[in-house]
Write an enzyme that holds these catalytic residues in place. Structure first.
Site, mmCIF file in Angstrom:
data_model
loop_
_atom_site.group_PDB
_atom_site.id
_atom_site.type_symbol
_atom_site.label_atom_id
_atom_site.label_comp_id
_atom_site.label_asym_id
_atom_site.label_seq_id
_atom_site.Cartn_x
_atom_site.Cartn_y
_atom_site.Cartn_z
ATOM 1 N N ASP A 178 -9.107 -6.542 5.241
ATOM 2 C CA ASP A 178 -8.106 -7.790 4.939
ATOM 3 C C ASP A 178 -8.814 -9.144 5.025
ATOM 4 O O ASP A 178 -9.956 -9.307 6.028
ATOM 5 C CB ASP A 178 -7.144 -7.876 5.936
ATOM 6 C CG ASP A 178 -5.943 -8.434 5.221
ATOM 7 O OD1 ASP A 178 -5.992 -8.827 4.138
ATOM 8 O OD2 ASP A 178 -5.180 -8.995 5.904
ATOM 9 N N ASN A 206 0.483 -3.805 -2.951
ATOM 10 C CA ASN A 206 -0.483 -4.553 -3.523
ATOM 11 C C ASN A 206 -0.153 -4.666 -5.010
ATOM 12 O O ASN A 206 -0.807 -5.830 -5.534
ATOM 13 C CB ASN A 206 -1.939 -4.117 -3.139
ATOM 14 C CG ASN A 206 -2.426 -4.670 -1.676
ATOM 15 O OD1 ASN A 206 -3.138 -3.878 -1.121
ATOM 16 N ND2 ASN A 206 -1.611 -5.517 -1.082
ATOM 17 N N TRP A 207 0.825 -4.017 -5.560
ATOM 18 C CA TRP A 207 1.082 -3.982 -6.941
ATOM 19 C C TRP A 207 1.820 -5.400 -7.204
ATOM 20 O O TRP A 207 2.142 -5.900 -8.460
ATOM 21 C CB TRP A 207 1.787 -3.076 -7.702
ATOM 22 C CG TRP A 207 1.106 -1.451 -7.352
ATOM 23 C CD1 TRP A 207 1.386 -0.805 -6.713
ATOM 24 C CD2 TRP A 207 0.224 -1.112 -8.296
ATOM 25 N NE1 TRP A 207 0.523 0.523 -6.958
ATOM 26 C CE2 TRP A 207 -0.214 0.116 -8.096
ATOM 27 C CE3 TRP A 207 -0.566 -1.664 -9.418
ATOM 28 C CZ2 TRP A 207 -1.279 0.847 -8.481
ATOM 29 C CZ3 TRP A 207 -1.355 -0.888 -10.153
ATOM 30 C CH2 TRP A 207 -1.645 0.145 -9.683
HETATM 31 C C1 IPE Z 1 -3.239 -4.550 3.749
HETATM 32 O O1 IPE Z 1 -3.597 -6.038 3.482
HETATM 33 C C2 IPE Z 1 -3.740 -3.825 2.726
HETATM 34 C C3 IPE Z 1 -4.988 -3.934 2.321
HETATM 35 C C4 IPE Z 1 -5.983 -4.480 3.030
HETATM 36 C C5 IPE Z 1 -5.646 -2.974 1.249
HETATM 37 P P1 IPE Z 1 -2.327 -6.990 2.825
HETATM 38 O O2 IPE Z 1 -2.844 -8.149 2.882
HETATM 39 O O3 IPE Z 1 -1.706 -6.143 1.645
HETATM 40 O O4 IPE Z 1 -1.236 -7.047 3.976
HETATM 41 P P2 IPE Z 1 -0.266 -7.923 4.507
HETATM 42 O O5 IPE Z 1 0.650 -8.401 3.159
HETATM 43 O O6 IPE Z 1 -0.792 -9.186 5.001
HETATM 44 O O7 IPE Z 1 0.572 -7.194 5.379
HETATM 45 C C1 IPE Z 2 -7.589 -7.494 1.360
HETATM 46 O O1 IPE Z 2 -7.637 -8.951 1.411
HETATM 47 C C2 IPE Z 2 -7.607 -6.665 -0.057
HETATM 48 C C3 IPE Z 2 -6.347 -6.229 -0.622
HETATM 49 C C4 IPE Z 2 -5.406 -6.188 0.225
HETATM 50 C C5 IPE Z 2 -6.592 -5.707 -1.683
HETATM 51 P P1 IPE Z 2 -6.339 -9.826 0.870
HETATM 52 O O2 IPE Z 2 -6.715 -10.191 -0.423
HETATM 53 O O3 IPE Z 2 -5.271 -9.293 1.201
HETATM 54 O O4 IPE Z 2 -6.794 -11.214 1.600
HETATM 55 P P2 IPE Z 2 -5.811 -12.279 2.242
HETATM 56 O O5 IPE Z 2 -5.177 -11.777 3.523
HETATM 57 O O6 IPE Z 2 -4.967 -12.827 1.323
HETATM 58 O O7 IPE Z 2 -6.843 -13.172 2.786
HETATM 59 MG MG MG Z 3 -4.357 -9.820 3.064
#
Ligand code: IPE
Ligand code: IPE
Ligand code: MG
Length: 244
Positions: free
Chosen positions: A26, A74-75
């Site tokens: 993340d 994430n979609w």
């Molecule tokens: C969790 O991160 C999913 C991945 C790292 C693939 P998110 O960024 O989607 O999670 P939330 O929204 O902060 O809980």
């Molecule tokens: C994790 O990084 C990757 C995915 C969830 C696909 P993020 O895209 O969630 O990064 P932040 O949390 O917005 O910084």
């Molecule tokens: Mg994130």
């Protein structure tokens, strides 16, 4: 290696090294924002970090590395961001097909793959066919369109549909999870300062040790991994028992 199966109440390696490390990768978006770059640049940097950390874990002797690459939630992100992440996955799989024999790391993709493009599913099938031919003690699991709740529902449905299923127990249900045959994670790492599980390995992390760091995933280095493992080594895993 793979194949301990079922309910894992004690784990880790004798030398104090986690046998199975899981990472919620993340902070890619924030890393990019800090630099005035588009979020997609953060995902590209995060993919590089994954390559580096996966090699490091292999060299350390970690048997399983499971990374959260794309969740069932994430979609909700923009079509542009989703397609950039799928593009990075495609690139990684194509590279794996060329290099995985040399790198000697088995690669599995865990999650509900049905909404992925036929092209991606075909690449995943090719990677998994090469897996069968590798004699290795290292496995990288990429969680894609993965959700812990979705996985449990999928497992229950698969168990129900299996005419040879046994009596429903914890061990039995574990056989229908995406992680069937793998030991539970010993250590779950979440960078980026968030301290939540976000639907990752809900069943499997029942007795995992957690490590949180403010470092954003693209900035995560071998030193951060050393610090996470050192923290893990200092923990007292009791599994509900009493310290001897
Ligand atoms: C969790 O991160 C999913 C991945 C790292 C693939 P998110 O960024 O989607 O999670 P939330 O929204 O902060 O809980
Ligand atoms: C994790 O990084 C990757 C995915 C969830 C696909 P993020 O895209 O969630 O990064 P932040 O949390 O917005 O910084
Ligand atoms: Mg994130």
């Amino acid at each position: 290696m793979a194949g301990t199966g079922s309910k894992q109440i004690t784990a880790g390696q004798g030398n104090g090294l986690p046998r199975h490390i899981a990472i919620i990768m993340d902070g890619n978006g924030r890393w990019a924002q800090k630099r005035g770059l588009p979020r997609t640049a953060g995902h590209a940097a995060g993919a590089e970090t994954f390559r580096r950390i996966a090699s490091y874990c292999r060299d350390l002797g970690v048997e399983y590395l499971t990374v959260y690459a794309f969740s069932t939630e994430n979609w909700k992100r923009s079509a542009e961001e989703v397609s950039a992440i799928m593009g990075l996955l495609k690139k990684y799989l194509e590279e794996a097909i060329r290099k995985m024999r040399r790198e000697n790391v088995r690669i599995r993709v865990l999650g509900d793959l049905t909404p992925l493009s036929p092209e991606l599913r075909e690449l995943i099938a090719r990677v998994e066919a090469i897996d069968e031919t590798l004699e290795t003690h290292t496995q990288a699991n990429l969680c894609v369109n993965y959700g812990g709740r979705d996985e449990i529902v999928h497992a229950v449905r698969a168990w129900q549909a299996d005419p040879c299923h046994g009596e429903l127990t914890e061990e039995e249900l574990s056989r229908y999870l995406y992680t069937a045959g793998m030991p539970d994670p010993d250590l779950v790492i979440r960078p980026s300062g968030e301290e939540r599980i976000s639907n990752f390995l809900l069943w499997q992390s029942a007795y995992a040790e957690f490590y949180f760091t403010d470092t954003l995933w693209p900035d995560f280095t071998e030193k951060d991994m050393d610090a996470a493992i050192a923290a893990y080594r200092s923990r007292d895993r009791r599994y509900g028992g009493v310290k001897k």
